[in-house]
Scaffold this motif. Sequence first.
Motif, PDB file in Angstrom:
ATOM      1  N   GLN A 299      -3.237  -0.377  -8.571  1.00 19.59           N
ATOM      2  CA  GLN A 299      -2.253  -1.374  -8.165  1.00 19.59           C
ATOM      3  C   GLN A 299      -2.758  -2.790  -8.397  1.00 19.59           C
TER       4      GLN A 299
ATOM      5  N   TYR B 155      -6.937   7.150  -2.195  1.00 20.77           N
ATOM      6  CA  TYR B 155      -6.509   5.812  -1.801  1.00 20.77           C
ATOM      7  C   TYR B 155      -7.258   4.742  -2.595  1.00 20.77           C
TER       8      TYR B 155
ATOM      9  N   ARG C  72      -5.218   2.169  -5.006  1.00 23.01           N
ATOM     10  CA  ARG C  72      -5.226   0.726  -4.760  1.00 23.01           C
ATOM     11  C   ARG C  72      -5.872  -0.014  -5.922  1.00 23.01           C
TER      12      ARG C  72
ATOM     13  N   ASP D 286       0.833  -1.195   0.000  1.00 20.08           N
ATOM     14  CA  ASP D 286       0.000   0.000   0.000  1.00 20.08           C
ATOM     15  C   ASP D 286       0.873   1.252   0.000  1.00 20.08           C
TER      16      ASP D 286
ATOM     17  N   CYS E 157      -0.063  -9.245  -1.354  1.00 19.81           N
ATOM     18  CA  CYS E 157      -0.471  -7.847  -1.214  1.00 19.81           C
ATOM     19  C   CYS E 157      -0.798  -7.575   0.250  1.00 19.81           C
TER      20      CYS E 157
ATOM     21  N   PHE F  97      -8.795  -5.157  -1.180  1.00 23.07           N
ATOM     22  CA  PHE F  97      -9.381  -3.958  -1.777  1.00 23.07           C
ATOM     23  C   PHE F  97     -10.524  -3.413  -0.918  1.00 23.07           C
TER      24      PHE F  97
ATOM     25  N   ASP G 123     -10.357  -0.378   2.092  1.00 24.67           N
ATOM     26  CA  ASP G 123     -10.536   1.069   1.998  1.00 24.67           C
ATOM     27  C   ASP G 123     -11.948   1.482   2.410  1.00 24.67           C
TER      28      ASP G 123
ATOM     29  N   TYR H 250      -2.915  -5.625   1.554  1.00 27.17           N
ATOM     30  CA  TYR H 250      -4.268  -5.131   1.806  1.00 27.17           C
ATOM     31  C   TYR H 250      -5.260  -5.870   0.924  1.00 27.17           C
TER      32      TYR H 250
END
Length: 225
Positions: free
Chosen positions: A67, A60, A64, A34, A83, A87, A90, A85
Amino acid sequence: MKYRFIAIDGPMSSGKTDLTEVLGKHYRGRTVLDERDNNPFLELFYQDPERYAFQCQIFYLFNRYHQLVAIKQYDLFHQVVLCDYLFERDRLYAHVLLNDSELNLYDKIFSLLVGRVPKPDLVMVLQVSDNILWRRLRKLKKRDDYLFTKEFVFSINQAYNQFFYNYDASPLLILNVEAWDQIVQQADIQAIVHHIETLKGGRTYISPISSLGSLFGDRDERSSS
């Protein structure tokens, strides 16, 4: 390794980025981290959270999104992707930070994007109680974590607990990290690797006392991730 795309998540200071990087080295995989410090609205958010929370969250969200969409270009048959995080993470922050009208617009944008990002084959979530999480954050010097109020930290932690209580979109490995401080040696991840590679789907809960207590050392220095 049957899991090619692994998402590791948890509240601030739970250790998700550290674990992502160590597992990335173990599997010789690609890590997606992130980019939390590249937000141009972050300084404005610090100065006036109510005014700039929406801009901050939308940045953000799109960052993301880009990414994760890029992961589709990776060769997942030859390289594991990890990864730090999920998705949907957020949206947990958005529901705590935004007012009703902002959240309504945010959710409309989120719903347009969520179906386009690749879904992880495995999700690992790091859990810690409210009070221990708060104590860890108080020992940090990083500005964004240090400015969080106890109410905000507890709200985020509870949002995580509620979200993952109902999560069933992929196999889920729940790690209780209350007794863990910081990852020490790469060799110490073998216990977690064993659980990843023997997991047969569904939901698995791991207590650090009985099976993973040696993964983290008892150090004073903390890592915020």
